[in-house]
Design an enzyme around this catalytic site. Structure first.
Site, short mmCIF file in Angstrom:
data_model
loop_
_atom_site.label_atom_id
_atom_site.label_comp_id
_atom_site.label_asym_id
_atom_site.label_seq_id
_atom_site.Cartn_x
_atom_site.Cartn_y
_atom_site.Cartn_z
N HIS A 91 0.88 -1.17 0.00
CA HIS A 91 0.00 0.00 0.00
C HIS A 91 0.92 1.22 0.00
O HIS A 91 2.00 1.18 0.59
CB HIS A 91 -0.83 0.11 1.27
CG HIS A 91 -1.74 -1.03 1.58
ND1 HIS A 91 -1.32 -2.17 2.20
CD2 HIS A 91 -3.07 -1.19 1.38
CE1 HIS A 91 -2.35 -2.99 2.37
NE2 HIS A 91 -3.42 -2.43 1.88
N ASP B 168 2.26 1.99 3.40
CA ASP B 168 3.19 1.04 4.03
C ASP B 168 4.62 1.47 3.76
O ASP B 168 5.49 1.33 4.62
CB ASP B 168 3.12 -0.37 3.41
CG ASP B 168 1.75 -0.97 3.38
OD1 ASP B 168 0.95 -0.63 4.27
OD2 ASP B 168 1.49 -1.79 2.48
N GLU C 137 -10.63 -7.26 -4.47
CA GLU C 137 -10.39 -8.29 -3.44
C GLU C 137 -11.60 -8.42 -2.53
O GLU C 137 -11.90 -7.53 -1.74
CB GLU C 137 -9.15 -7.91 -2.62
CG GLU C 137 -8.83 -8.95 -1.56
CD GLU C 137 -7.56 -8.63 -0.80
OE1 GLU C 137 -6.59 -8.14 -1.40
OE2 GLU C 137 -7.55 -8.86 0.43
N GLU D 293 -8.68 -13.99 -1.25
CA GLU D 293 -7.92 -14.25 -0.02
C GLU D 293 -8.59 -15.34 0.81
O GLU D 293 -9.80 -15.30 1.06
CB GLU D 293 -7.82 -12.95 0.80
CG GLU D 293 -7.06 -13.14 2.11
CD GLU D 293 -6.64 -11.82 2.73
OE1 GLU D 293 -6.28 -10.89 1.97
OE2 GLU D 293 -6.69 -11.73 3.96
N HIS E 20 -10.63 -14.40 3.93
CA HIS E 20 -11.85 -13.67 3.55
C HIS E 20 -12.91 -14.65 3.05
O HIS E 20 -14.10 -14.48 3.31
CB HIS E 20 -11.55 -12.64 2.47
CG HIS E 20 -10.57 -11.59 2.91
ND1 HIS E 20 -10.15 -10.58 2.08
CD2 HIS E 20 -9.93 -11.41 4.08
CE1 HIS E 20 -9.30 -9.80 2.72
NE2 HIS E 20 -9.13 -10.29 3.94
N ASP F 151 -4.40 -13.94 -2.38
CA ASP F 151 -3.79 -13.52 -1.13
C ASP F 151 -3.80 -14.76 -0.23
O ASP F 151 -4.85 -15.15 0.30
CB ASP F 151 -4.58 -12.38 -0.47
CG ASP F 151 -4.06 -11.02 -0.91
OD1 ASP F 151 -3.20 -10.95 -1.81
OD2 ASP F 151 -4.50 -10.00 -0.32
N ASP G 41 -10.31 -12.09 10.87
CA ASP G 41 -9.28 -12.21 9.83
C ASP G 41 -7.91 -12.32 10.50
O ASP G 41 -7.20 -11.33 10.63
CB ASP G 41 -9.39 -10.95 8.96
CG ASP G 41 -8.69 -11.07 7.62
OD1 ASP G 41 -8.38 -12.20 7.22
OD2 ASP G 41 -8.48 -10.02 6.98
N ASP H 169 -5.26 -13.87 9.50
CA ASP H 169 -4.15 -13.74 8.54
C ASP H 169 -2.92 -14.58 8.93
O ASP H 169 -1.80 -14.06 8.96
CB ASP H 169 -3.71 -12.26 8.41
CG ASP H 169 -4.74 -11.42 7.67
OD1 ASP H 169 -5.54 -11.98 6.91
OD2 ASP H 169 -4.73 -10.19 7.88
N ASP I 25 -0.50 -12.57 2.20
CA ASP I 25 -1.14 -11.54 3.01
C ASP I 25 -1.33 -12.15 4.41
O ASP I 25 -2.44 -12.48 4.82
CB ASP I 25 -2.48 -11.14 2.37
CG ASP I 25 -3.02 -9.84 2.96
OD1 ASP I 25 -2.43 -9.38 3.95
OD2 ASP I 25 -4.01 -9.31 2.44
C1 XLS Z 1 -7.35 -6.81 4.43
C2 XLS Z 1 -6.90 -7.03 3.06
C3 XLS Z 1 -5.76 -6.15 2.62
C4 XLS Z 1 -5.66 -6.14 1.12
C5 XLS Z 1 -4.90 -5.00 0.57
O1 XLS Z 1 -8.04 -7.59 5.05
O2 XLS Z 1 -6.58 -8.37 2.90
O3 XLS Z 1 -4.58 -6.58 3.20
O4 XLS Z 1 -5.10 -7.32 0.65
O5 XLS Z 1 -5.48 -3.78 0.86
NI NI Z 2 -5.60 -9.21 1.24
NI NI Z 3 -7.28 -9.87 4.88
#
Ligand code: XLS
Ligand code: NI
Ligand code: NI
Length: 437
Positions: free
Chosen positions: A101, A104, A232, A268, A271, A296, A307, A309, A339
């Site tokens: 991003h 970031d 996404e 992802e 998600h 992702d 989430d 991750d 991700d």
């Molecule tokens: C958040 C998203 C984010 C996207 C990019 O949950 O996964 O990380 O991949 O903005």
């Molecule tokens: Ni993501």
């Molecule tokens: Ni995410």
């Protein structure tokens, strides 16, 4: 600048027998599977935000991460130094792509102008590092959710100025993505969604989001950015209903607003599960409709409903992903972006290596297993049997568009009863998959 990971050598493939956990046991980037080296199947990417900006904070406490290269203050200089650390990490890991991003990689300034300038100053270093290492940008994106101005959303904010600010930010983010030779650009909804329908004009917000995405497509065209756009999906978090809920919902949005020629899905895992789907379902849905773009890669925790991750280590998951990805012809120009973040308790720099190595090895195993299943043709054979009635006779005639309700009524009146069904063999299939894993 001194090396950030002085004790870590380049991570090498040592094979399944090796006891060295700072080595790959299954991911051999040059190993050819189904006619392509592994590195091209996966196009693994490191997520800049989790790996280089993640502090390990959670709602109950602050960050825990030890990151010796971080200065006390988030200056442009520190961001430039951090970029070098990121490339040292990626080079040692042997990953050929990264994703970021805007916020970031460079600190947000006091004004938009200053933020643009900060970004340019860091992009200069990113470009040098890309040239030095050959590592490429898989996709860029803009953070349209952290700054309080986006509390009600960005493109779907009730505040038109928030929309305008977001437009300016995405314009710049697409420009730097182009500058860095990025092969894609991702839209994740951030706070595009609602908390409460009493205060929300949903139709107006959809229209605004579509207008925003059309402006992005137009700007890409104007500046000659030819990378792939991705949408996404995520069903909830931070809002209780995100507009980019799941793949089916996103495709419907793209169709409604005439965006299907420009945007594919970035799917992802965590998600998908938050939406009540499996990752396999989401990849299949996108693939079947021609919208499979990029992945992702991460995973949730079966006992936690958010989430989380986490890095993917489940071979069943990666096998299912790779079976579907191979079926639809691969991901390029997309790839597999981790991700994912190390746990708050895994606070040392070396944990970043263990995490990525584990994810890459899990996908390598998934790929090899999927390729073996495909080579034996067992799933194809069982599918062909299951749909056998469509290969000839009335089935083939329906598929060819030659039948109608009237002709099918006539057919059934003459035949009297449908042919007997055949078993679904679900348990057998699950057992067969296990023989490969
Ligand atoms: C958040 C998203 C984010 C996207 C990019 O949950 O996964 O990380 O991949 O903005
Ligand atoms: Ni993501
Ligand atoms: Ni995410």
């Amino acid at each position: 600048m001194a090396a950030a990971f002085p004790d870590i050598e380049k991570i090498r493939f040592e094979g399944p027998q090796s006891k060295n956990m700072l080595a790959f046991h299954h991911y051999d980037e040059n190993e050819v599977v189904e006619g392509k080296p592994m590195r091209e199947h996966f196009r693994f990417a490191v997520a800049y935000w989790h790996t280089f900006r993640g502090q390990g904070a959670d709602p109950f406490g602050p960050g825990t991460m030890i990151r010796p290269w971080e200065a006390a203050e988030d200056t442009v200089k520190n961001a430039q130094d951090r970029a070098k650390v990121a490339f040292e990490f990626m080079q040692k890991l042997g990953v050929h792509f990264y994703c970021f991003h805007d916020r970031d990689v460079a600190p947000e300034g006091k004004t938009l102008k200053e933020s643009h300038k900060n970004l340019d100053d860091v992009v200069k270093v990113l470009k040098e590092e890309q040239e030095r290492t050959g590592i490429k940008l898989l996709w860029g994106t803009a953070n349209l959710f952290s700054n309080p101005r986006y509390m009600h959303g960005a493109a779907t904010s009730p505040n038109a100025d928030a929309f305008a600010y977001a437009a300016a930010q995405v314009k710049k983010a697409i420009e730097v993505t182009k500058e860095l030779g990025g092969v894609g650009y991702t839209f994740w909804g951030g706070r595009e969604g609602y908390q409460n329908l009493w205060n929300t004009d949903i139709k107006r917000e959809f229209d605004h989001l579509a207008a925003f995405m059309h402006m992005a497509v137009d700007h890409a065209k104007a500046i000659g950015f030819t990378g792939q756009f991705y949408f996404e999906p995520k069903p909830k978090e931070p809002t209780k209903h995100q507009y980019d809920f799941d793949v089916a919902n996103c495709i419907n949005f793209l169709r409604t607003y005439g965006l299907t020629d420009h945007v594919k899905m970035n799917i992802e895992t965590n998600h998908a599960t938050l939406a009540g789907h499996s990752m396999q379902h989401e990849i299949e849905y996108a693939g079947a409709q021609g919208f499979l773009g990029s992945i992702d890669a991460n995973t949730g925790d079966a006992l936690l409903g958010w989430d989380t991750d986490q890095f993917p280590t489940d071979i069943y998951l990666t096998t299912a992903c790779m079976l579907s990805i191979l079926k639809y012809g691969g991901l390029a120009p997309g790839g597999i972006n981790f991700d994912a973040k190390v746990r708050r308790e895994s606070f040392e720099p070396v944990d970043l290596f263990y995490a990525h190595i584990g994810g890459m090895d899990a996908f390598a195993r998934g790929l090899k297993i999927a390729a073996a299943i495909r080579k034996d043709g067992i799933l194809d054979k069982m599918l062909a049997e299951r749909y056998g009635s469509w290969g000839t006779g009335i089935g083939a005639s329906i598929e060819a568009g030659k039948e109608s309700f009237a002709s099918l009524e006539k057919y059934m009146l003459e035949k009297g009863e449908a042919q007997a069904n055949i078993s679904g063999r679900q348990e057998l299939l699950e057992n067969i998959i296990n023989t490969y894993i």
